[in-house]
Design an enzyme around this catalytic site. Structure first.
Site, mmCIF file in Angstrom:
data_model
loop_
_atom_site.group_PDB
_atom_site.id
_atom_site.type_symbol
_atom_site.label_atom_id
_atom_site.label_comp_id
_atom_site.label_asym_id
_atom_site.label_seq_id
_atom_site.Cartn_x
_atom_site.Cartn_y
_atom_site.Cartn_z
ATOM 1 N N ASP A 11 -1.746 -60.100 -48.103
ATOM 2 C CA ASP A 11 -2.245 -58.761 -47.773
ATOM 3 C C ASP A 11 -1.169 -57.721 -48.034
ATOM 4 O O ASP A 11 -1.453 -56.608 -48.470
ATOM 5 C CB ASP A 11 -2.711 -58.708 -46.317
ATOM 6 N N CYS A 17 -7.811 -69.448 -45.885
ATOM 7 C CA CYS A 17 -8.584 -68.198 -45.880
ATOM 8 C C CYS A 17 -9.381 -68.047 -47.181
ATOM 9 O O CYS A 17 -9.637 -69.035 -47.892
ATOM 10 C CB CYS A 17 -7.661 -67.010 -45.654
#
Ligand code: RUB
Length: 296
Positions: free
Chosen positions: A199, A129
């Protein structure tokens, strides 16, 4: 309109025009600043009510990440403690916002410095990512004179790996782009470190990160490759276990045009959960820590 920028920012976050937990939190802080500057509230009560409305618009934009709600709630809580009325209250609120932004950006820098020490000459590092925190670690290591190569997974369906690959190669770091399903093969052939962002880090230190992170951790554990997570403590969530985190599921057409497979239900969860026992170290602004050394 005081809330227009807040609404526009929430929309941009939802539409993935702003991605990555740190960038999302900084964009939210900017939107709050704009809201405060343009607020016409005459009383403290009115100002705080609108500030709370702005906060909830931003918080609702993405459900799985905690840095955004943590940052926004901390902001509102600190502003709510101020007894003053506008315009003094507005001035104080702006000061608090600026301090929060400074705190977030400083955390990223400190993580970069701690993380750079973990990067050794000659390493092949696999990332997944696009994480601005991971970018900070790799760039700092490069600036410190470490020489290494980075493998970026493409990161379907949004292709955040292209962003990482472009950022790192522009920095001069030797960078390879691979499809997500090639990760195991490269790990078998000599990846020395897997480094990802986060996250959310839950109560039991499970990491919520981009879909595909957990399978990299499983392979890393099997192949005895260290698996590191670079994360600000702002992403620690003492209120939720991994089971309680809502995993965001995004529209099917991000994966494939609906008319291509009309009778197939497409699933598109965008985060997954990596349990603490697969994580060697967390790189935080408080240091490089084993899961057992962290208090959430
Ligand atoms: C981004 C992602 C990143 C974390 C950490 O997902 O999972 O690894 O947000 O990034 P998306 P950062 O692209 O769906 O937002 O270190 O920049 O906070």
């Amino acid at each position: 309109m005081p809330l227009s920028k807040v609404r526009e920012t929430a929309k941009r976050i939802k539409e993935m025009k702003i991605q990555g937990a740190v960038s999302i939190s900084l964009a939210a802080a900017q939107a709050m600043e704009h809201f405060i500057k343009s607020s016409k509230a005459k009383t403290r009560k009115e100002f705080i009510a609108k500030l709370e409305e702005a906060a909830s618009i931003l918080i609702d934009s993405r459900p799985s990440a905690v840095a955004l709600p943590n940052a926004v709630r901390e902001y509102v809580a600190k502003v709510s403690e101020i007894e003053a009325e506008p315009p003094k209250l507005k001035k104080e609120a702006l000061r608090i916002g600026r301090a929060l932004v400074k705190e977030i950006t400083e955390s990223v820098d400190i993580i970069g410095k701690f993380g750079a020490v973990e990067v050794k000459d000659g390493m092949n590092i696999l990332i997944h990512c696009h994480s601005s925190t991971v970018m900070a670690v790799l760039k700092q290591a490069w600036r410190n004179g470490k020489r290494f190569e980075v493998y970026c997974t493409e990161t379907r369906p949004w292709g955040q790996g292209y962003v990482s690959a472009s950022e790192l190669s522009n920095y001069g770091i030797p960078t390879r782009l691979i499809v997500d399903s090639a990760a195991t093969r490269f790990m078998q052939q000599g990846i020395d470190l897997v480094l990802v962002g986060a996250d959310t880090v839950t109560k039991e230190k499970s990491v919520v990160n981009k879909i595909g992170t957990s399978q990299l951790a499983i392979v890393a554990q099997k192949l005895k490759i260290p698996f590191y997570v670079a994360t600000e403590t702002l992403k620690f969530d003492s209120s939720r276990t991994a089971d309680e985190v809502e995993i965001e599921e995004r529209p099917a057409d991000e994966i494939i045009r609906r008319d291509q497979l009309p009778n197939v239900k497409i699933r598109n969860p965008v985060f997954d959960i990596t349990p603490a026992e697969r994580i060697h170290r967390f790189i935080t602004e408080d240091g490089v820590l084993q899961p057992g050394e962290i208090d959430i």
